[in-house]
Design a protein around this motif. Sequence first.
Motif, PDB file in Angstrom:
ATOM      1  N   ALA A 166       6.444 104.658 -43.829  1.00  0.00           N
ATOM      2  CA  ALA A 166       6.048 105.220 -42.534  1.00  0.00           C
ATOM      3  C   ALA A 166       5.403 106.590 -42.720  1.00  0.00           C
ATOM      4  CB  ALA A 166       7.267 105.312 -41.619  1.00  0.00           C
ATOM      5  N   TRP A 167       5.965 107.388 -43.607  1.00  0.00           N
ATOM      6  CA  TRP A 167       5.392 108.706 -43.886  1.00  0.00           C
ATOM      7  C   TRP A 167       3.977 108.576 -44.455  1.00  0.00           C
ATOM      8  CZ3 TRP A 167       3.711 111.011 -48.447  1.00  0.00           C
ATOM      9  CH2 TRP A 167       3.448 112.384 -48.380  1.00  0.00           C
ATOM     10  N   SER A 168       3.795 107.631 -45.367  1.00  0.00           N
ATOM     11  CA  SER A 168       2.488 107.433 -45.992  1.00  0.00           C
ATOM     12  C   SER A 168       1.436 107.010 -44.971  1.00  0.00           C
ATOM     13  CB  SER A 168       2.588 106.381 -47.113  1.00  0.00           C
ATOM     14  OG  SER A 168       3.457 106.825 -48.140  1.00  0.00           O
ATOM     15  N   ARG A 169       1.819 106.105 -44.079  1.00  0.00           N
ATOM     16  CA  ARG A 169       0.888 105.713 -43.021  1.00  0.00           C
ATOM     17  C   ARG A 169       0.555 106.904 -42.128  1.00  0.00           C
ATOM     18  NH1 ARG A 169       4.147 100.923 -43.282  1.00  0.00           N
ATOM     19  NH2 ARG A 169       5.539 101.772 -41.665  1.00  0.00           N
ATOM     20  N   GLY A 170       1.551 107.733 -41.864  1.00  0.00           N
ATOM     21  CA  GLY A 170       1.322 108.907 -41.039  1.00  0.00           C
ATOM     22  C   GLY A 170       0.406 109.927 -41.679  1.00  0.00           C
ATOM     23  N   GLN A 171       0.307 109.882 -42.994  1.00  0.00           N
ATOM     24  CA  GLN A 171      -0.570 110.799 -43.717  1.00  0.00           C
ATOM     25  C   GLN A 171      -1.956 110.212 -43.982  1.00  0.00           C
ATOM     26  OE1 GLN A 171       0.086 113.955 -44.319  1.00  0.00           O
ATOM     27  NE2 GLN A 171       2.118 113.754 -43.412  1.00  0.00           N
ATOM     28  N   GLY A 172      -2.216 109.018 -43.464  1.00  0.00           N
ATOM     29  CA  GLY A 172      -3.561 108.480 -43.552  1.00  0.00           C
ATOM     30  C   GLY A 172      -3.748 107.221 -44.359  1.00  0.00           C
ATOM     31  N   ALA A 173      -2.682 106.669 -44.927  1.00  0.00           N
ATOM     32  CA  ALA A 173      -2.827 105.418 -45.670  1.00  0.00           C
ATOM     33  C   ALA A 173      -3.152 104.271 -44.719  1.00  0.00           C
ATOM     34  CB  ALA A 173      -1.546 105.107 -46.435  1.00  0.00           C
ATOM     35  N   GLU A 174      -4.061 103.407 -45.144  1.00  0.00           N
ATOM     36  CA  GLU A 174      -4.381 102.228 -44.346  1.00  0.00           C
ATOM     37  C   GLU A 174      -3.148 101.326 -44.265  1.00  0.00           C
ATOM     38  OE1 GLU A 174      -7.017 101.396 -42.676  1.00  0.00           O
ATOM     39  OE2 GLU A 174      -8.231 103.138 -43.237  1.00  0.00           O
ATOM     40  N   PRO A 175      -2.699 100.962 -43.076  1.00  0.00           N
ATOM     41  CA  PRO A 175      -1.462 100.192 -42.943  1.00  0.00           C
ATOM     42  C   PRO A 175      -1.424  98.910 -43.758  1.00  0.00           C
ATOM     43  CG  PRO A 175      -2.134 101.027 -40.804  1.00  0.00           C
ATOM     44  CD  PRO A 175      -3.256 101.340 -41.754  1.00  0.00           C
ATOM     45  N   ASP A 176      -2.566  98.223 -43.854  1.00  0.00           N
ATOM     46  CA  ASP A 176      -2.552  96.951 -44.581  1.00  0.00           C
ATOM     47  C   ASP A 176      -2.521  97.138 -46.094  1.00  0.00           C
ATOM     48  OD1 ASP A 176      -5.118  97.937 -44.784  1.00  0.00           O
ATOM     49  OD2 ASP A 176      -6.117  96.036 -44.350  1.00  0.00           O
ATOM     50  N   ARG A 177      -2.641  98.373 -46.555  1.00  0.00           N
ATOM     51  CA  ARG A 177      -2.557  98.642 -47.989  1.00  0.00           C
ATOM     52  C   ARG A 177      -1.165  99.128 -48.405  1.00  0.00           C
ATOM     53  NH1 ARG A 177      -8.201 101.715 -49.775  1.00  0.00           N
ATOM     54  NH2 ARG A 177      -9.641 100.182 -48.896  1.00  0.00           N
ATOM     55  N   VAL A 178      -0.326  99.407 -47.442  1.00  0.00           N
ATOM     56  CA  VAL A 178       1.000  99.949 -47.728  1.00  0.00           C
ATOM     57  C   VAL A 178       1.995  98.804 -47.907  1.00  0.00           C
ATOM     58  CG1 VAL A 178       2.884 101.369 -46.838  1.00  0.00           C
ATOM     59  CG2 VAL A 178       0.499 102.065 -46.453  1.00  0.00           C
ATOM     60  N   VAL A 179       2.750  98.872 -48.986  1.00  0.00           N
ATOM     61  CA  VAL A 179       3.772  97.860 -49.252  1.00  0.00           C
ATOM     62  C   VAL A 179       5.048  98.571 -49.680  1.00  0.00           C
ATOM     63  CG1 VAL A 179       2.972  97.595 -51.643  1.00  0.00           C
ATOM     64  CG2 VAL A 179       4.335  95.796 -50.601  1.00  0.00           C
ATOM     65  N   VAL A 180       6.185  98.065 -49.240  1.00  0.00           N
ATOM     66  CA  VAL A 180       7.466  98.616 -49.662  1.00  0.00           C
ATOM     67  C   VAL A 180       7.900  97.928 -50.956  1.00  0.00           C
ATOM     68  CG1 VAL A 180       9.910  98.916 -49.096  1.00  0.00           C
ATOM     69  CG2 VAL A 180       8.160  99.221 -47.318  1.00  0.00           C
ATOM     70  N   THR A 181       8.042  98.718 -52.002  1.00  0.00           N
ATOM     71  CA  THR A 181       8.491  98.221 -53.301  1.00  0.00           C
ATOM     72  C   THR A 181       9.714  99.022 -53.713  1.00  0.00           C
ATOM     73  OG1 THR A 181       6.171  97.806 -53.908  1.00  0.00           O
ATOM     74  CG2 THR A 181       7.814  97.683 -55.676  1.00  0.00           C
TER      75      THR A 181
END
Length: 418
Positions: A166-181
Motif C-alpha cells: 500500500a505504501w509503494s502504491r501511494g508513492q507512485g508504483a503502478e498498482p498492477d506491477r505491485v505484488v506481495v512477496t
Amino acid sequence: MRIAYILLDPGIGVFGTKGASVHVQEVIRALRADGHEVTVFCTRVDEHVPADLSGLEVRRHRLPKGTGAEREQAVATAAGEIAAAITAGGFDLAYERYSLFSDALARLADPAVGPPVPGILEVNAPLIEEQRRHRHLHDESAALGATRAQLQAAQVVSCVSPAVAAWSRGQGAEPDRVVVTPNGVNTARITPRPHRGADLGTAGTRDIADTADSADTADIAGTARTADIAGTADEGDAPVTVGFVGTLKPWHGTDLLLRALARTHGDLRLDICGTGPQQEELEQLAAELGIADRVLLRGAVAPELVPPVLHGLDMAVAPYPAGEHYFSPLKVYEYLAAGLPVVASAIGTIPEVLRDGELGMLVEPGDVDALAAALDTLAADPARRDRLGRAAREAALAEHDWRSRCRGLLARMEVTVR
C-alpha cells in the motif's frame, strides 16, 4: 539468465549476520539454484562468507568516508556508476533491494541511457519514514525523488507485506506491477533437528537443492554454555529450551520475552541468537529479573551457524510489541522450517502465516503474562509441541521456500535473454 543483484544500502553487508543479509543471501541462492548466473553489485560486503557462496561474483563499490549528507550523495553517485556497469555488462535482468537514494533501476530502464534492462524492485520497508523517524534524513526531496523513480521504473515491485505494498502504491508504483512477496526460508538449509528429521521432512525438500553445509560441527558462539541451558523434548525432566533469533532492537520485543521467562512456572531456558544495540541492556535486565543463569545471549552468529542453534531448541518465539507492524518476520519462517512450534504476537501478517494458531500459539502483542502462559503451556505438553512442529515443517516445505518465491517473481517478468 544473467542477473545483476543490486544492494546499495551501506547498512547491509552481503555477507553480514543480521536478517537483511540473510535475506540477500537466500534470494541469491534461490536464483543460482535455478541455474541463473548472479553478479552482485553492492557498497558493503562483510566477512561471514558461507562456503556455498564463496564463488559468487561480488563487485563492491566503495563509498567514500563521510556521514549524513555526504553519505547520501555518495549512494546516489554509486547508483549511477553501478547502473552504467550493468548496462555495459549486458545483463538480462536487474534485481534491486530498495535502498534510499538509489535510482539504479530507473537508469537501467531509460532507453536514452542504453538498451533497457528490466528490473524487479524488492521493497522491505517504507525506508523514508523509517529514516525520518529513527535516524536522520538530510535530503528528503532527493530520497523521495529516487524512490518514486524506482517504483515507476520497475517492471515488478515486490513488497514483503500488504502494508508495504500500500505504501509503494501511494508513492507512485503502478498498482498492477505491485505484488506481495512475503519472506521465505531455505528449507534445505534450515531443517528439523536430526533425530526427528525422517518424520518432519529433513530430506523432504522435493526439488529444492540441498545447500546445507557441515555447520553442525562448527564452533558456534556460546557453545560452551549451551550444555547448561539446552533441553530437548525427549530428555525426560530436562529443561525446555525457548529460542529467539534476530537483531536485538526494541521493536523485536526481546525485553518482553525476558520478562515473560521470569514469570513462567516451568523449568524453561532461553537461547537468544543475535546481537544489536540492546544486548547490554538485555543482559542487565536478565540479571535484575534473577534469570541470568537461565538465559544465553550468544551475540552475533554467522547465518551458516544458525541451523544447529535451531536444532537445540524446543520452541521459538517472535514476541513483537504492540504498534505499527509492516514486516514479514524472517525468523518465523526459519522457525517453521526447523520444525519448531512458534509462540508469536498476533500482529501484522503473523496470524496468517501461523494459520491462526494451527502452527503455534498467538498472544496479544505486549502482553507479558499471556506470553508467559503460552510458554508454560507448550513447555508442559511435549506431544503438542511435536504436533505443531510437524505441521510447521510441512507448511514451510509446501508454501514458503525461497525458490518458489523467486520463481513467482520471475514468471511475472518480460525478459529477452541476450
